[in-house]
Structures are given as structure tokens and as C-alpha cells.
Design an enzyme around this catalytic site. Sequence first.
Site, short mmCIF file in Angstrom:
data_model
loop_
_atom_site.label_atom_id
_atom_site.label_comp_id
_atom_site.label_asym_id
_atom_site.label_seq_id
_atom_site.Cartn_x
_atom_site.Cartn_y
_atom_site.Cartn_z
N GLU A 193 10.92 -2.07 18.35
CA GLU A 193 9.62 -2.76 18.32
C GLU A 193 9.68 -4.19 17.83
O GLU A 193 9.10 -5.08 18.43
CB GLU A 193 8.62 -2.01 17.41
CG GLU A 193 7.90 -0.87 18.05
CD GLU A 193 8.76 0.37 18.08
OE1 GLU A 193 9.85 0.33 17.50
OE2 GLU A 193 8.33 1.38 18.68
N HIS A 242 1.06 9.15 12.78
CA HIS A 242 0.51 8.84 14.09
C HIS A 242 -1.00 8.63 14.03
O HIS A 242 -1.64 8.53 15.06
CB HIS A 242 0.80 9.97 15.08
CG HIS A 242 2.21 9.94 15.61
ND1 HIS A 242 3.26 10.49 14.93
CD2 HIS A 242 2.71 9.41 16.74
CE1 HIS A 242 4.37 10.32 15.64
NE2 HIS A 242 4.07 9.66 16.74
#
Lengths: 434, 408
Positions: B144, B213
Site C-alpha cells: 500500500e 476491517h
Amino acid sequence: MSSAISAMKILQPLNHPTTAARSPENSLFDPFKSNSSLLGSSCKLRFNSLKPFSSSHRRSSVVAVSNVVKETKLNSNSSMTNLITKEEGLELYEDMVLGRTFEDMCAQMYYRGKMFGFVHLYNGQEAVSTGFIKLLKKEDSVCSTYRDHVHALSKGVSARAVMSELFGKTTGCCRGQGGSMHMFSKEHNLLGGFAFIGEGIPVATGAAFTSKYRREVLKDADCDHVTLAFFGDGTCNNGQFYECLNMAALWKLPIVFVVENNLWAIGMSHLRATSDPEIWKKGPAFGMPGVHVDGMDVLKVREVAKEAIGRARRGEGPTLVECETYRFRGHSLADPDELRDPAEKSHYAARDPIMALKKYMTQNNLASEGELKAIEKKIDELIEEAVEFADASPLPSRSQLLQNVFADPKGFGIGPDGKYRCEDPKFTEGTAHV
Amino acid sequence: MAAIMQGIGAATNLSSSFSFDSKGFQLQSVKSLPERITSSLVVRSDGRVIPTSNLKARNVGGRLVTNAVAAKADGSTTSTASKPGHELLLFEALREGLEEEMDRDPRVCVVGEDVGHYGGSYKVTKDLAPKYGDLRVLDTPIAENSFTGMAVGAAMTGLRPIVEGMNMGFLLLAYNQISNNCGMLHYTSGGQFTIPVVIRGPGGVGRQLGAEHSQRLESYFQSIPGIQMVACSTPYNAKGLMKAAIRSENPVILFEHVLLYNLKERIPDEEYVLSLEEAEMVRPGEHITILTYSRMRYHVMQAAKTLVNKGYDPEVIDIRSLKPFDLHTIGNSVKKTHRVLIVEECMRTGGIGASLTAAINENFHDYLDAPVMCLSSQDVPTPYAGTLEEWTVVQPAQIVTAVEQLCQ
């Protein structure tokens, strides 16, 4: 690493496929032998390991250069070729002297209170910047770190613009908003100037990605722009380095990763921080050639750079080049530089790249002492003028405070009165509170 | 959903002035995009939407028909036969916006994990890779920080990348690049380089996805100077905001919500782009201003149904622009109702609600009859267990109670 052996090292790996193992006679050290005694030791060991070769060092880098010349002669068919022409030599000399003189002036100005903060000087490493960047076109990009003044100068940013930036004046290349560690130039495609190590490498990878995108998606067939990413030995233990090696090799991006291994990350010796200190080896692990070169010798760097940049331009993908170099000053002007062994410092001082090139040029009759002195004088005047210019330049006014935060200042939003905040006159005056 | 109905009403008026037959498009499937695009010619020169709902809210004079309080945006209350526009799900609306922009400008590209061959974890980029190629819809390795930095570098050198975080939470790994480079390079380069990136992805609390999440990154990113943040909540504003974000020269973070991807709504056939800095009037009212965004909008509208039955008239505003706040729409509302309730999914500490409370107190203190109340999620890692998860997030019942309390 002795210069004689590194001379051979440059040429070999480039002729071989990327994942070829290095041939035994060329390997400098057996990693197992040298590393086992390195754990926990300081740089001294590395310096000591060089001692057996020091006699060849004492013959100085001119020997190494002439070794390369011999190799080139062997490879080429002409009988007497120099590595460089006179013009090229003078250009290289001028660029390195510019870098050195500029950095020396920075130190002076810093201690006189004209610039503040963290200033990282490049003295000693000029061969890397000059060797690589002078081969680039204007459209090629360079991405640097906080030690970026000389990269900026080599890429073509004027000494005035860099000096003004350091003084924090509005005429600086970044309007005084960046400072020493954030040199940018759109005109010269200098993509920064980054304070955190490693954060410039993905940006460089992105610029290389754009080059490939232009060629393949936008169908700009002439686009063969190359990007160079400069960073140090400390960065080579950082995740972003590895992530970018992977992506660059995966997509065959036109980029060259140039490691300026000066052995020290502030006070942390490269050998104390790295399990396998040979950084060039990490290239083949990702599927690209890894090359080690003597970074104190501008001609050797230039030969390697030609090949690496050529590879990238031809679309063959990235290269990892480890330049063994040294910084003559501390990490920054605030660093007392007490940890490094004086013997190590003098060892590398004897291999000053500018002295080496001077010797090469005069000994090979490419230039006279007088011509080189004239260049030095010219640069001295240029730098003096740059300082005068910076001194005379205005400081940024209050109205500059809120400019450039957003490319589209609508990003500051809509105020209670229904108008965009950026339309408020206090905004242009810089007194609005955002 | 009143705003949506009104919006469509206005669109009907507008489309009748065009020569193409809107009925002809009714039966076309969502996928036959190109024909629809080429024949739609409505492009706002200032990039703003037919400002129906917003304009009327600003004019404040006209009373809007509010029969559609908390109507689910599934179009079931309207007959589809004669309505213009086309129905789609939120993720399809995002894709439509993205595709239109990619058609319009070849420099627009997508970068992210599984965006290409897999079509995106939430199908926002489905079928785009076969259409545009692997370089324009780039499947990245799991890195990322680096691929976000790569997008920044590409943006600096002329492209317009959209970075997809598979889950917004993963962008925590890209924080270095988002904060230092995305947000700051335009300034530190003295305005030389622009970074027109869009960073988007699903965030928010889902259905028992676990703590990592279920993060709300809008609160972490809000202090970064130089970026804009928007949150979409309906297919209509998802498409409009996506297009606006792509066209913007600023770096924009577009927050989507995992649970909203399958919302269905009818959106106009004509091209439209929304304003990144404006809030959306969802339901005009008189008694209290409820400010919300993303998924909590639906909890608020559900609570609004109950409140209306109890005789309250809440004004619901979806702030949409998380940074900067649309202080005009919000201010006008506060000046009208004098009471503010903020309902958000962010954490209590340092969340968007906290900033909004400060902004309202600073700017509209004189207009308040009661302290600003903020309902946020608990400062707790989102538990896996369904019951616990439910209690960390604001529920409609709490909203009703809060309104009753404020309106005493």
C-alpha cells in the site's frame, strides 16, 4: 572494495543476464567469511579489510581509471581512446566543483545564521550526482532525499534558486516553502527533496510508471523518459525500497535505483544495521541487475550510469546501482561527527573525486591546470552571486501563507456566508484562519 | 430521500427540453454504458449538479414536498415505466462514474489490489481491465505505501490515478505517503506539482468483519493539510462525487461504506458532477438539525420516520464533505432550527463529529438554543460478536432519544 577490482566489476554484470551468478574470480568477498566477524563490529573492520588493498589505493583512483581505460581499449577497436572528450571532462569538472563550492558556502551561511533547520551536505559524493545526472535529458526525472542540493544543481536548477530556497526567500525554487530537504523543480523534472527516507522511491517509481504509461497507453512512441532515484544505505533496509524494487522489475519500469552508500546513516554504521551489507546483491533477488561501482570516481560512475540509463531507455527495465561513496562532513550541519574513524575519513579524503578528475584530465592532456583553475574561479563567482541574490531577495509575505495548500483553493470549502473561503480577501492576505 | 425525488422531478423537466427520447433508455441494461454517455450532453460548466435540492434548501423560501421521509431508495414507491434515468446499485454507480471519466480522459487510471482481473473486491472496477488494459487498471502487489506513493509520483508527472484501498483500513499502511506526499507536496514544491489523485475504498463497520476491517479512517486523515475528504451515501451522490473527485486538481479521499454498496436507486441518464464541498439536504425540517454522513444517514432517516410520527420535524443534512465542512448549508440550518444533533459512525474521540461540534460552536454559537449533541461510535475496537458490534454503533433508537432530549 578495491578500485581495481571494482573496475572489473562494472563491466561484467552488465554483459550478463540479470540473474546470472557472479563468477568466482570477480567476487570481492565471501559474504560468509567477512560477515561472521562483522556482527556488532564498527566500521573499523571494513576499513581494515581494505588495508591489504590500500597500497593500490595509494596509487589513487587514477590507477583505477586507467584500468578501466585499459578495459575499454581492449573492448574497443581504436587504439587510443579516452573515456571522455575534453568538453565532457570540463562539464563534469565544472559540475562537481559547483556542487562542492555550493555546499561549502552553505556551511558558511548556516554558521552565519542565514539558513536554519536541518541541512545535509553532499561533500565527497559529487561523483555520483555528476556521473549520473549529466547523462540525463531535461525530460528525465530525478528523485532525491534530504541530501538534495547537489542533485538539484546537477539537474539544472540554478544556484540562485537553490540558495534562495535555503535562505527561505520567496525567489527560492519552492518559494521558500520547502527548504533544504524539499527541493523541487517542475521545469527540470526534479521531483523532490524528501525528508523521510524511502518515501521518494515510490514517487520515482510513479514517474517511471508515467513514462511507460505514456508510451503504451497514450501511444506516445517517443516517450523514453528515465527516472533516477537516489537514496542511501540506510534506506536499503526500509520496506519501501524493496516494494519498489519488486514493482519496478515486475513492470519493467524505466528507472535506475542509485544507492549512495556512504557507510553511515547518521551514527549508524551500515555494517551494524544490515545483515548482508552488499546492497548490489539485492537487485538480482528481484530480477534486475545489481551493480557495484566506486562512487568516488566520476568516470566509472558515468560508465555504469550510461549502461543503466541506456537499459531503462530501451525498455529493458530497472537497474540497481550501488555507489560506494563517502560524505566528508557529518550527516548534517548539526552532527558533531564523532563516531567515524579519522583514518577512514582520511582514506576517503585521499580519493576526493574532484582531485581525481583533475589529475586524470591533466595527466591525459585533456585540460591544463589553468583551464581548471578558471572553472573554479567562475564557480566561485557564481556562488558569490547566488548568495548576493538570495540575500537581496524578499522574504515571503503574509499573503503567501495560504497559497499552494490546494491546487484548487475551493478545497478550503464554503464559509458560513455561502461564498468559497478562498474568495475572502483575508485569504489572499494570509490572515484568514483555516 | 426527499432530495432524490425532487432531483428526479427536476431532471424530468430538464430532459424534456432535449431531443432524445428518455423512454428509449428505460429498457437498456446498466452495462450498455457507451450509448447512454455519447448521447447525454448535459455538462455543467461549473462542474456543479443541477442544484435542485441544494438550491431550494438555500432559498429556504419554498416548501418542499416531504412525503418521502425515509423512503428506501429502491424505487419501489415509484412506477418505473415513465421515470427517466436508470436504476442501479451503488457500486455500479461508482463504476459508471469511473468509466465515464476514464473514457473522457485517457490519463485517468486505477491502481490497487485486485482491481484488474478480479474486478475489484466490491466489484467497483468490474470489467474495466478487459476494456482498458492491464496498465490502466493496474493490479498491484500488496504494498500500500509504495503503490500509493507510486500514484503520487504518477500524478506529479501528468497522470490522474485513482488508488483503491481494498479496505480503507489498509490505507493506514499508506499513511506516510498520504500525509507527507499526497497532502503536502503541492505546498512544499511551492505550487509546482499538483497531485490530482483520488484515494477511495470501503470503510466503516460492516457485519461482523472484526476490529481491523471495521475502521473509520476519516478521523485519522482529517488533520492532513492539503487533502479533501468526501463520503458518499447514495448511488446518486456516489457517482457524482466520484466524477468530481477525479476531475479535481486536489487530492481527494472518497470514503465509501461496506454496507452501502448494494443500495439501489434511480439516477439520471444525463451526465452530472456534484460539488465536492457542498452538503446535501436530505429532509428539510424546522425543529432540529441532524448532521450525518455515510451509513448513519440511513439510521437517521429511520429514526426520522419515528420522530415524524411523534410530531417532530427534523431537518436532515448529509454533510458529504468531511473536510472541508460546508458551513453555509450547515449554518443556514442551525440558524433555522437552533438545535443540532450530529450522528456519525466515527469514534467519539477526535472524530469528524468532534471537529464539526467545534466548528459549529465557533461559528454559530449565538444561534444555538441547546448544546450541540454528538452521537458517535464507542471508543472501542469493533467487536466480532454481533450483539456487541451493534452496541458500538449508533442505532436509530438512540437518535430518537437524543432528539427528544434536545427538543425539550
